[in-house]
Structures are given as C-alpha cells and as structure tokens.
Scaffold this active site. Structure first.
Site, PDB file in Angstrom:
ATOM      1  N   ASP A 218     -27.702  11.179 -19.693  1.00 26.16           N
ATOM      2  CA  ASP A 218     -26.680  10.149 -19.508  1.00 26.16           C
ATOM      3  C   ASP A 218     -27.242   8.830 -20.028  1.00 26.16           C
ATOM      4  OD1 ASP A 218     -24.041   9.286 -18.155  1.00 26.16           O
ATOM      5  OD2 ASP A 218     -25.524   7.910 -17.310  1.00 26.16           O
ATOM      6  N   GLU A 310     -23.100  12.764 -24.150  1.00 26.80           N
ATOM      7  CA  GLU A 310     -21.689  12.398 -24.228  1.00 26.80           C
ATOM      8  C   GLU A 310     -21.340  11.873 -25.621  1.00 26.80           C
ATOM      9  OE1 GLU A 310     -20.046  10.755 -20.122  1.00 26.80           O
ATOM     10  OE2 GLU A 310     -21.897   9.745 -20.686  1.00 26.80           O
ATOM     11  N   CYS A 363     -17.963  15.181  -8.924  1.00 25.20           N
ATOM     12  CA  CYS A 363     -19.060  15.436  -7.993  1.00 25.20           C
ATOM     13  C   CYS A 363     -19.870  16.624  -8.513  1.00 25.20           C
ATOM     14  CB  CYS A 363     -18.528  15.733  -6.598  1.00 25.20           C
ATOM     15  SG  CYS A 363     -19.812  16.202  -5.409  1.00 25.20           S
ATOM     16  N   CYS A 366     -19.645  19.704  -5.518  1.00 27.87           N
ATOM     17  CA  CYS A 366     -18.483  20.549  -5.280  1.00 27.87           C
ATOM     18  C   CYS A 366     -17.481  20.544  -6.416  1.00 27.87           C
ATOM     19  CB  CYS A 366     -17.783  20.120  -3.987  1.00 27.87           C
ATOM     20  SG  CYS A 366     -17.095  18.441  -4.043  1.00 27.87           S
ATOM     21  N   CYS A 382     -19.316  11.368  -2.475  1.00 27.82           N
ATOM     22  CA  CYS A 382     -18.218  12.333  -2.514  1.00 27.82           C
ATOM     23  C   CYS A 382     -17.569  12.408  -1.145  1.00 27.82           C
ATOM     24  CB  CYS A 382     -18.740  13.707  -2.935  1.00 27.82           C
ATOM     25  SG  CYS A 382     -17.440  14.974  -3.036  1.00 27.82           S
ATOM     26  N   CYS A 385     -17.485  16.707  -0.048  1.00 22.33           N
ATOM     27  CA  CYS A 385     -18.662  17.406   0.470  1.00 22.33           C
ATOM     28  C   CYS A 385     -19.712  16.468   1.054  1.00 22.33           C
ATOM     29  CB  CYS A 385     -19.291  18.263  -0.621  1.00 22.33           C
ATOM     30  SG  CYS A 385     -19.984  17.310  -2.007  1.00 22.33           S
ATOM     31  N   ASP A 392     -25.739   7.637 -12.164  1.00 22.41           N
ATOM     32  CA  ASP A 392     -26.191   8.153 -13.448  1.00 22.41           C
ATOM     33  C   ASP A 392     -26.781   9.550 -13.323  1.00 22.41           C
ATOM     34  OD1 ASP A 392     -25.385   5.773 -14.592  1.00 22.41           O
ATOM     35  OD2 ASP A 392     -27.349   4.834 -14.345  1.00 22.41           O
TER      36      ASP A 392
END
Length: 461
Positions: A218, A310, A363, A366, A382, A385, A392
C-alpha cells in the site's frame, strides 16, 4: 542442480562521464546538430501539411496536391541529405548519427498515432530551443565499445571518453557474451554528462527467496510503502529535505541578470553559475529518489513471489494542491514501473488491483465494506467483527488477499472488483470477498507470509 530459464531483455547501463573542455565542446556540437536537423525536419513537414491544407481550400483534387513528406526516418534522411549543404554547411564536422538523432524523434509521433508505438500517446513534436532543450545525441553504428581498463569508452567521432566510475558490470557481460550493445546515448543531466548503453542482455531467470509468499504493498505519503506483513517503509522526502537550500539558490538566481527573449538580452555569467547550482540541486534530489526506489523494489522482488499494488490515479491525485508536491516526490509511477520489470527478472508476479477496488474501506478480517472512510481516519475500526487495525496495514492485507483470486503467471496481471465503469480491465476479474467469509483460525484470507526452506530453492549451476 536445476538450470533456470534465460531471459532476453533490453537493459540500459548508465555511467557518468569526466569530459575535458574540448570533448564537451565536441559533444555539444553533435547535440546542436541533432537539434538543427530536428527543427528543419519539423518545419519542412509542417510546411507541406499547411500547403496541402491550403490547396484543398482551392478545390484541387487529392491527386494534384503537393506530395506528402514522410515521417519515417529513411524518408526524412533522404530529404535531409538533399538539403544539408544549404541548411548546415558544416555538416561534415559531425557524425551522421547526430542528424539521425534529431530526425528519429519525429517518427515517434507518427508511430504512436498509427499504433506502432506502445505506451502513452506521444504529443505532436515541438521545435527545440538551444537553451531550454536537453543536449543529447545517440549513436547506433560505428565504434561503440568499453575499453579493457573499464574506465574509458569509445564512441564514433567523439573518441575515447573517460568514465567517472567503473564500467565493470557491463564489461563482464560483454566479455561473457551475454550482452550486446545496441546503442549509446550521451546526455547532459543536472550539469553532468552521462553515457547510457542500451544492450540486448541474456539474463538468468531468478527465483524469489519466498516464491509462494504474497505481499500487498500500500503506497502512501506518510509512509512510502506499508506491507501486509506489517513492515513500514518510511518516506525519505528528499525534496522537503533539500527545499530550504533550493529556495536559497532560486532566490540567488532571480537576483542575477537572466536572458530576455523579447529584448534579445543574454544571460550574465553569474546567472548561468547560479542556475547551474540550482540544476545540480534538483538533480541530486532526483538521484536520491531513484536510488531509494531501486533499493526498495529490488528487495521486494527478490524476497516475495507475488506482489500486489494498486492502480493509482496519480494524475488526479496531483490535482490536490495540498498534496501534489509530496505525491510527486514519492514517485509512485516509477516504483510501479520498477516492480513490473523486476518481478519478471526475478521470476515473480505483479498483480495490479483495479483503481476502484476498496482496499482501505474493506475489513481484512470479515470482508465488510464501509460506506465512507475519511482520509483523516488513520485507524480502521470494523463495526461488524470489531477489528482495530492501522488503516494502511488493513489496505495492504486486502491487497494481498486479492492475489488469491487471480489466475495467471505473467509478470504483471491486472485485477479488479468487477467495476463496470471508467477503468477497463485487461485481465481476469476478481470477485469481491463477501462479509463473513473469513477462514476459521486466520485473519481474513491473506496468504501465509512465511519463508520457504532453503532446500526448496534452485540455483543456477
């Protein structure tokens, strides 16, 4: 011992030069010859195009129009040979490769328009200024070699040039027969002259230390890269470190008497010295940035078998005036470019996530996706969960999990979440993991990050 596959690649070797005053004048003369040939050819082509457009307005049919001027190098070379005695009576003082350098630049636009040239579309060529253009000349024929002492190179008409550093890396490949010089380019960058040898190289296919390991990368501004393993690569911010000195040098150059095209005023010697110092400061920042990116990408591609990054919209990110300077200083595009070819050299695979894949909003535990996530929220929490993780690191883990949904063994594989707008996909489409599908006993679906044992690695004998 297993033999690895040999790759045929095009690789450049760049070395700094230590030119004498006489050699620098000769190189500048060749670069000036390339600029003169380029400007002449561009003016000729544009004149023919304007003439044909004017004749069409007179009602002349296509057969009666002025003959077109080809954009190819052979066509421009024939036209140049007919006119060089009038345009450049001094043409015999320079190598023919200098004029070919200027004429060849026009062919790039024609090849890009017709689809023969890969990559981004090339803009229509412009006239080159003596002061603003970068002096450069390329040699493709003649005596091009590295001397046995590895401290000198020989180029056509320029003779024996001294290197600032040893050329042993290239010399070893040339002596072993695994490299062949295709061309040599002499170019001035930041006040220093460099020679770049473009070579056809036979490389041995490498193998990462962890061929089965997958890592998500990332990219960001606060940290240059955050890996799914939790490792953080700090952002060196070379431009910020040199900003104070560069501002002082820019103010010093602004106080000098610079050139004025409107009045024909020439720059003073003090202005030229101040501008040269400023140029060297910018070149130093660029060199530091390039060196850091090379070290990072080399380490990643030699360690991991699969890397996931990305597809960032860097051009759109630069529109943010608050972050544009820091984004440009990070060098996201250069980092991805280096990862693309180094994964092929080292036997790895690069997966490029789709631009619209919500890596930061998803997330990694989950698979739940947030509707909104502000840029100021540096910790991902999250509500499904209860996972609390650095923003990051969470995005990097999602990128690593995305690699498991992509098939293919090429050096670069495009990937996405199935978006049907804006970004066309050039490879298999990944299906986004649904909430609640995490494997029992694991955090999300991130592949194992451990190393392989030494006996699983193969080496070239």
């Amino acid at each position: 011992m297993a033999f690895r596959e040999r790759l045929s690649v095009v690789q450049a070797y760049r070395f700094a030069l230590d030119l004498t005053a006489r050699q620098e004048r000769v190189v500048l003369a060749h670069a000036g010859a390339a600029r003169v040939a380029h400007n002449w050819a561009l003016a000729r082509v544009k004149a023919v195009m304007d003439q044909r457009a004017a004749e069409r307005t007179y009602g002349i049919d296509e057969a009666g129009l002025t003959p077109t001027q080809g954009w190819s190098l052979p066509a421009l070379r024939r036209a140049w040979n007919q006119a060089k005695s009038d345009v450049a009576p001094w043409w015999a003082e320079c190598s023919k490769e200098a004029f070919n350098t200027g004429l060849d630049a026009l062919e790039n636009w024609s090849d890009s328009r017709t689809g023969k040239r890969a990559g981004r579309r090339v803009g229509f060529p412009r006239f080159k200024s003596r002061r603003r253009s970068t002096p450069s000349v390329r040699f493709t024929t003649g005596a091009i070699r590295v001397e046995p002492d590895r401290r000198h190179v020989v180029l056509p008409r320029l003779g024996r040039l001294k290197l600032h550093e040893s050329a042993r890396k290239l010399a070893r490949r040339l002596e072993a027969g695994t490299a062949r010089i295709v061309s040599a380019t002499v170019r001035r960058d930041g006040g220093r002259w460099y020679v770049s040898f473009t070579c056809a190289v036979q490389r041995t296919q490498g193998m990462p230390a962890c061929p089965d390991a997958t890592v998500g990368v990332d990219l960001g501004v606060t940290h240059l890269a955050v890996l799914s393993t939790g490792e953080v690569e700090p952002n060196p911010r070379h431009l910020d470190a040199a900003a104070r000195r560069m501002r002082r040098l820019a103010r010093r150059a602004a106080r000098r008497v610079g050139p004025d095209r409107r009045t024909g005023r020439r720059a003073s010697k003090r202005w030229e010295r101040a501008s040269a110092r400023l140029g060297r400061a910018h070149a130093r920042v660029a060199h530091l940035r390039r060196d850091g990116l090379h070290k990072l990408t080399t380490r990643l591609t030699r360690e991991y078998g699969t890397l996931v990054v990305e597809d960032l919209n860097v051009a759109g990110m630069l529109a943010n005036r608050r972050l544009a300077r820091r984004i440009a200083d990070a060098g996201f595009a250069e980092l991805r470019r280096q990862l693309a070819y180094k994964t092929g050299w080292n036997g790895g695979r690069l997966v490029v996530a789709d631009r619209w894949y919500p890596s930061s909003k998803t997330c990694s535990g989950c698979g739940a996706v947030k509707t909104k996530l502000a840029l100021s929220d540096r910790t991902y929490t999250c509500t499904t969960c209860g996972l609390v993780l650095d923003r990051d690191v969470n995005a990097a883990r999602n990128l690593a999990a995305l690699a498991a949904t992509v098939a293919g063994s090429g050096p670069e594989t495009r990937n996405g979440r199935g978006a049907d707008r804006k970004t066309p996909l050039a490879g298999p489409v990944a299906v986004k993991r649904q909430p609640g599908t995490a494997t029992a006993g694991k955090t999300g679906t991130v592949p194992p990050q451990g190393r392989t044992s030494n006996h699983e690695l193969t080496y070239a004998s």
